[in-house]
Structures are given as C-alpha cells and as structure tokens.
Design an enzyme around this catalytic site. Structure first.
Site, PDB file in Angstrom:
ATOM      1  N   ARG A 117     141.059  47.256  70.103  1.00  0.00           N
ATOM      2  CA  ARG A 117     141.342  45.844  69.863  1.00  0.00           C
ATOM      3  C   ARG A 117     142.630  45.753  69.049  1.00  0.00           C
ATOM      4  O   ARG A 117     142.831  46.528  68.099  1.00  0.00           O
ATOM      5  CB  ARG A 117     140.203  45.173  69.101  1.00  0.00           C
ATOM      6  CG  ARG A 117     138.982  44.837  69.950  1.00  0.00           C
ATOM      7  CD  ARG A 117     139.276  43.739  70.973  1.00  0.00           C
ATOM      8  NE  ARG A 117     138.127  43.366  71.771  1.00  0.00           N
ATOM      9  CZ  ARG A 117     137.796  43.901  72.951  1.00  0.00           C
ATOM     10  NH1 ARG A 117     138.540  44.858  73.464  1.00  0.00           N
ATOM     11  NH2 ARG A 117     136.742  43.476  73.616  1.00  0.00           N
ATOM     12  N   GLU A 172     146.998  38.427  71.215  1.00  0.00           N
ATOM     13  CA  GLU A 172     147.120  38.364  72.684  1.00  0.00           C
ATOM     14  C   GLU A 172     147.089  36.923  73.172  1.00  0.00           C
ATOM     15  O   GLU A 172     146.310  36.130  72.646  1.00  0.00           O
ATOM     16  CB  GLU A 172     145.970  39.155  73.328  1.00  0.00           C
ATOM     17  CG  GLU A 172     146.093  40.624  73.052  1.00  0.00           C
ATOM     18  CD  GLU A 172     144.941  41.451  73.609  1.00  0.00           C
ATOM     19  OE1 GLU A 172     144.166  40.928  74.431  1.00  0.00           O
ATOM     20  OE2 GLU A 172     144.832  42.615  73.207  1.00  0.00           O
ATOM     21  N   HIS A 199     146.257  44.850  78.319  1.00  0.00           N
ATOM     22  CA  HIS A 199     144.803  44.934  78.090  1.00  0.00           C
ATOM     23  C   HIS A 199     144.048  45.232  79.401  1.00  0.00           C
ATOM     24  O   HIS A 199     143.228  44.424  79.850  1.00  0.00           O
ATOM     25  CB  HIS A 199     144.288  43.631  77.453  1.00  0.00           C
ATOM     26  CG  HIS A 199     142.984  43.809  76.724  1.00  0.00           C
ATOM     27  ND1 HIS A 199     142.613  43.067  75.636  1.00  0.00           N
ATOM     28  CD2 HIS A 199     141.947  44.661  76.939  1.00  0.00           C
ATOM     29  CE1 HIS A 199     141.418  43.440  75.218  1.00  0.00           C
ATOM     30  NE2 HIS A 199     140.994  44.412  76.007  1.00  0.00           N
TER      31      HIS A 199
HETATM   32  C1  GLV Z   1     137.509  45.207  76.991  1.00  0.00           C
HETATM   33  O1  GLV Z   1     138.404  45.174  76.216  1.00  0.00           O
HETATM   34  C2  GLV Z   1     136.140  45.260  76.621  1.00  0.00           C
HETATM   35  O2  GLV Z   1     135.790  45.080  75.433  1.00  0.00           O
HETATM   36  O3  GLV Z   1     135.299  45.458  77.517  1.00  0.00           O
END
Ligand code: GLV
Length: 324
Positions: free
Chosen positions: A238, A267, A285
């Site tokens: 993250r 983001e 991402h």
């Molecule tokens: C993606 O970032 C997830 O948390 O599945």
C-alpha cells in the site's frame, strides 16, 4: 423479493450473471468509482455491496445505509473501509485473501528485476531509436542473484516472495511483528532480523505489510537513511506505507539506487518528480492483475456476498465480532 445489492464498479460478466440470479442488482457499468455522493445515494436502500479498493466507506456514509448488512471488498487489503464503524453497525466486511498471493509475488519479482536490470529504461531507449549497437558499459544494472533480499512482512505474500528468492540463490532476511515458526524459516531459508538490521544489510527491500495506523510511513526519512546507497526499494503493498516525498529526496540525493513501485501514497496521484526519474519503475497498482487472479477475486467477493445475505458466515469475514 430478491435482496438489493450494489456493484460499485464494472465487474466480470461471469460474476455479474451469477449475482443477477440471486439479487436485485444495481450495477455501475463503468470502471471508475462513483463520486462519494452517488455512492451514498445508491447504497441507501441496499442490503449488500461489492466494492473495490477505490471506494471509500466511512462512518458518515454508513449513517445513510440503514439496511446494509455486508460489504464485500474485491481486494485483500481493506484500508478503504472503516471496519470499526461497520462493526458498530453489525455490518459484515469481507476481503479476498489467498488467491492473489502468487500473482502478487510474481509481480514483486517483475518490479525488482525490472528496476535492478533497468528493463523499462532500456525499452524506452530502444524505442526512441537511440541504440547504435552493443556496448560494454551500456545499461549496467545491479545483479540480483546471490544478493541480500529484505522482506518486511512475512505473511502470505511475503512468504511467496521468499520462496522465489531461493531460485536466485539469495540471502533472505525478514522482519515482522512476530517470527514465523522455525520450520517455515527453514523451508524459506529466511532469517529473522530487526527492522534496522534489515534496512542496513539488504540490497533489495520489499514491503508486504497491511496498511494500519502503525504501518503508515513505515519507510520514511530515518529508514531511508539506514539503507545502502546501492539499495533498491520495492513496494507492491500500500502506498502510504512509504513516505513518498522522503523517497523522492532519497532518490534525488542518490542515498538509495532505485525503486520499483506499484502503489502510491495518494493514488492515482504520483509524486511528480518520480515521473522524471530513470531509476524508478512505476506501475499503476496492478500486482494482482492477472486474468485468472482478478476473476478469482471477483468470484470470491460474490461468494462472500451470497453467503452473508443468506445468513451464513462469509468465508472471508474480516470483522469476526459481528458474527459472535
Ligand atoms: C490489491 O491491492 C489488494 O489489496 O487486493
């Protein structure tokens, strides 16, 4: 009458078909999040929802949704949801763990290798027709094999990353709030160290932590100062786990050698200076974005929703307290 559910953004047709058989579906056909006011309006009369990590669920929104019983997040991370506020209202929250571990670990390695061996930069160079032929000292990167890998967070994904490091004959260090059992350390050939030692010793540092208040800016000025100036930082967890402005400073001043990033602090915004740096590889991402895995995640979210609305315990319930 079928229960009313919201599907906040575009989802695979196969999954939508199943959901439509069971529920009165209000779907958003677009791959963009609903603006907060619309999300609130459309959740008002729903008993359940399938949401994505770009949908923010806070206390204020929940006060408008008296019928809501379950929020099924299509992601393993659920920092987009105020889980405590959901629990207070008896709303179940579910996620999609497990199915994305290998896919995310593969992508972590893709980022690591691409950054170390300057693949994206070299690709840009070749496409711009600047290549005039083989040169002994062109695009010199860093070796990966036999180097030291530092894994922060040896959970499900971190373990898959460690497994792959064995193929590169690396020395693997890890740090976490607790050690994994000795047999797992042995199997993964991963050695527990404190965070400070990991940062000082590792050539590649990869983050596999959930985002909690305690992990916010887990990598900041102080941590970056401890890293080798040849170190490469990889983040496919993250964004807010890394202080992005501090990272930019460290990269600019050559205090670390590079970064491979899949996630960002704000983001979809990215620190503008990162965009101009050749020693960083930037992905939008997508670590879990293989066809197979994203479909599995969506299917799993549908199963969680179906179980919850049938009065069964959803297989991936995050807030157990609502079930007791
Ligand atoms: C993606 O970032 C997830 O948390 O599945």
């Amino acid at each position: 009458m079928k229960p009313k559910v919201l599907i906040s953004q575009k989802i695979f047709d196969e999954v939508l078909t199943i959901l439509k058989e069971q529920f009165d579906v209000d779907g958003n056909p677009l791959e963009v999040p609903l603006p907060p006011v619309q999300l609130r309006e459309r959740l008002k009369d729903k008993e359940g929802a399938i949401i994505l990590l770009t949908d923010r669920i806070d206390e204020e929104l929940l006060t408008h949704c008296p019928k809501l019983r379950i929020l099924s997040n299509v992601a393993v991370g659920y920092n987009n949801i105020d889980v405590e506020a959901c629990s207070r209202r008896g709303i179940m929250v579910t996620n999609t763990p497990g199915v994305l571990d290998d896919t995310t670990a593969d992508f972590t390695w893709a980022l690591l290798l691409a950054t170390a061996r300057r693949i994206v930069e070299a690709d840009r160079f070749l496409r711009s027709q600047k290549w005039s032929g083989w040169k002994l000292m062109e695009f010199l990167g860093f070796d990966v094999h036999h180097k030291t890998l530092g894994i922060c967070g040896l959970g499900r994904i971190g373990q898959r990353v460690a497994r792959r490091a064995k193929g590169f004959e690396m020395r693997t260090l890890y740090t976490d709030i607790r050690r994994v059992p000795p047999h797992l350390e042995e199997e993964l050939d991963a050695h527990f160290v404190e965070k400070r030692e990991l940062l000082q010793e590792s050539d590649f540092i990869t983050l596999h932590l959930p985002l909690y208040p305690q992990t916010l800016h887990y990598i900041s000025e102080e941590e970056l100062k401890l890293m080798k100036n040849t170190a490469i930082l990889i983040n496919a967890s993250r964004g807010p786990i890394v202080d992005e402005k501090a990272l930019v400073r460290a990269l600019k001043e050559g205090r670390i050698a590079g970064a491979g990033l899949d996630v960002y602090e704000r983001e979809p915004e990215v620190e503008p200076e990162l965009l101009g740096m050749e020693n960083v590889v930037l992905a939008p991402h997508i670590a879990s974005a293989s066809r197979e895995t994203r479909l599995k995640m969506a299917m799993m979210a549908a199963e969680n929703l179906m179980a919850g609305l049938r009065g069964k315990r959803p297989p991936n319930l995050v807030n157990d307290e609502v079930w007791k």
